[in-house]
Design an enzyme around this catalytic site. Structure first.
Site, PDB file in Angstrom:
ATOM      1  N   HIS A 147       0.832  -1.203   0.000  1.00  0.00           N
ATOM      2  CA  HIS A 147       0.000   0.000   0.000  1.00  0.00           C
ATOM      3  C   HIS A 147       0.867   1.252   0.000  1.00  0.00           C
ATOM      4  O   HIS A 147       1.924   1.288   0.646  1.00  0.00           O
ATOM      5  CB  HIS A 147      -0.902   0.026   1.241  1.00  0.00           C
ATOM      6  CG  HIS A 147      -1.863  -1.118   1.306  1.00  0.00           C
ATOM      7  ND1 HIS A 147      -3.144  -1.054   0.830  1.00  0.00           N
ATOM      8  CD2 HIS A 147      -1.710  -2.390   1.783  1.00  0.00           C
ATOM      9  CE1 HIS A 147      -3.743  -2.215   1.016  1.00  0.00           C
ATOM     10  NE2 HIS A 147      -2.895  -3.038   1.589  1.00  0.00           N
ATOM     11  N   GLU A 196      -7.774   0.246  -5.543  1.00  0.00           N
ATOM     12  CA  GLU A 196      -7.184  -1.065  -5.282  1.00  0.00           C
ATOM     13  C   GLU A 196      -6.505  -1.637  -6.523  1.00  0.00           C
ATOM     14  O   GLU A 196      -7.066  -1.582  -7.625  1.00  0.00           O
ATOM     15  CB  GLU A 196      -8.257  -2.043  -4.795  1.00  0.00           C
ATOM     16  CG  GLU A 196      -8.731  -1.774  -3.381  1.00  0.00           C
ATOM     17  CD  GLU A 196      -9.382  -2.993  -2.765  1.00  0.00           C
ATOM     18  OE1 GLU A 196      -8.728  -4.061  -2.715  1.00  0.00           O
ATOM     19  OE2 GLU A 196     -10.546  -2.883  -2.331  1.00  0.00           O
ATOM     20  N   CYS A 205     -11.559  -1.097   1.657  1.00  0.00           N
ATOM     21  CA  CYS A 205     -10.403  -1.990   1.570  1.00  0.00           C
ATOM     22  C   CYS A 205      -9.904  -2.222   2.990  1.00  0.00           C
ATOM     23  O   CYS A 205      -9.416  -1.291   3.644  1.00  0.00           O
ATOM     24  CB  CYS A 205      -9.299  -1.375   0.703  1.00  0.00           C
ATOM     25  SG  CYS A 205      -7.788  -2.360   0.627  1.00  0.00           S
ATOM     26  N   GLY A 208      -6.191  -1.912   3.308  1.00  0.00           N
ATOM     27  CA  GLY A 208      -5.876  -0.491   3.138  1.00  0.00           C
ATOM     28  C   GLY A 208      -6.169   0.316   4.388  1.00  0.00           C
ATOM     29  O   GLY A 208      -5.427   1.239   4.742  1.00  0.00           O
TER      30      GLY A 208
END
Length: 263
Positions: A147, A196, A205, A208
């Site tokens: 990420h 994503e 997410c 995330g």
């Protein structure tokens, strides 16, 4: 083939109990299409595991395989409990990013909320990349998948469809990356939107949210060991980051409908 459509805060997948078939990439692309298929962010297959209670494999809407999905794994817990594959409320699930432990909350005989031990978030670095002619600083975090967390003044004003794919496919991230845009409202509350890898804009997410909370703690914007509410387009998740950056996530899982694919 029978499937169950489920979602965690609008992050929706088609769930199938069984082994992954040949041609899964094409199948996931076809069924995930929201106009010509069932419509989803991808497919998740659930099967028995030799090292945990169950195993999950995740395929994005573009056919690529993901290592981990935070919203998806909560739905896996609900799937196997509600359908009678287990009567345990504590489960282990094998993923490509390791074994995760789930604690399930039951209401009226069905799973309502699931708390997941997501393991340790790894802070990879704080790179600054150039995208569309501008410099974008961020915190790179791995929560089983990568990420790039960028802090902004207003997450709702970010043009996700424009900047998201540019970050995902940036040369600095040869394997692609998930992009999170985060606005810290206060020490225990942040707003996050996400692009994503392999799926594009999604309502939520889970990994995330974990990465964003870990990045906020790393920057001193939020605190260790204090629950952080992460406000996603699909609703809130509660994330807690321990001093060693181990992360727990708590949120809902819901069933939408059952479906069958004709041969």
């Amino acid at each position: 083939m029978r499937f169950t459509k489920m979602h965690g805060l609008g992050n929706d997948y088609l769930y199938v109990y069984g082994e992954v078939p040949e041609g899964i990439a094409e199948l996931s692309r076809k069924l995930s299409d929201r106009h010509f298929g069932a419509g989803s962010d991808g497919m998740i297959y659930i099967s028995p595991s030799e090292t945990a209670d169950f195993k999950m494999r995740i395929f994005n809407a573009d056919g690529s395989e993901a290592k981990m999905c935070g919203n998806g794994i909560r739905c896996v817990g609900k799937y196997v409990y509600d359908k009678g594959f287990t009567d345990q409320t504590t489960l282990t699930v094998e993923t490509l990013s390791g074994i995760k432990t789930l604690q399930m909350q039951i209401r009226s005989g069905k799973v309502n909320d699931v708390t997941v031990d997501m393991g340790q978030a790894q802070i990879i670095g704080e790179p600054e990349i150039r995208v569309n002619g501008q410099s974008i600083p961020g915190v790179m975090v791995s929560v089983g998948n990568p990420h790039f967390v960028h802090f902004v003044d207003d997450a709702d004003a970010v043009p996700l469809e424009t900047i998201g794919p540019s970050i995902e496919k940036h040369p600095a991230f040869p394997d692609g990356i998930n992009a999170e845009f985060v606005h810290v409202i206060k020490k225990d509350r942040i707003r996050m939107r996400v692009w994503e890898r392999g799926s594009g804009v999604t309502m939520a997410c889970g990994t995330g949210a974990c990465a964003s909370a870990a990045a906020a703690v790393r920057k001193g914007l939020c605190s260790f060991s204090e629950p952080i509410t992460v406000l996603l387009d699909g609703g809130p998740l509660t994330i807690t980051v321990s001093p060693d950056f181990s992360v727990t996530m708590c949120g809902p899982a819901e069933t939408v409908y059952e479906g069958e694919i004709a041969p």
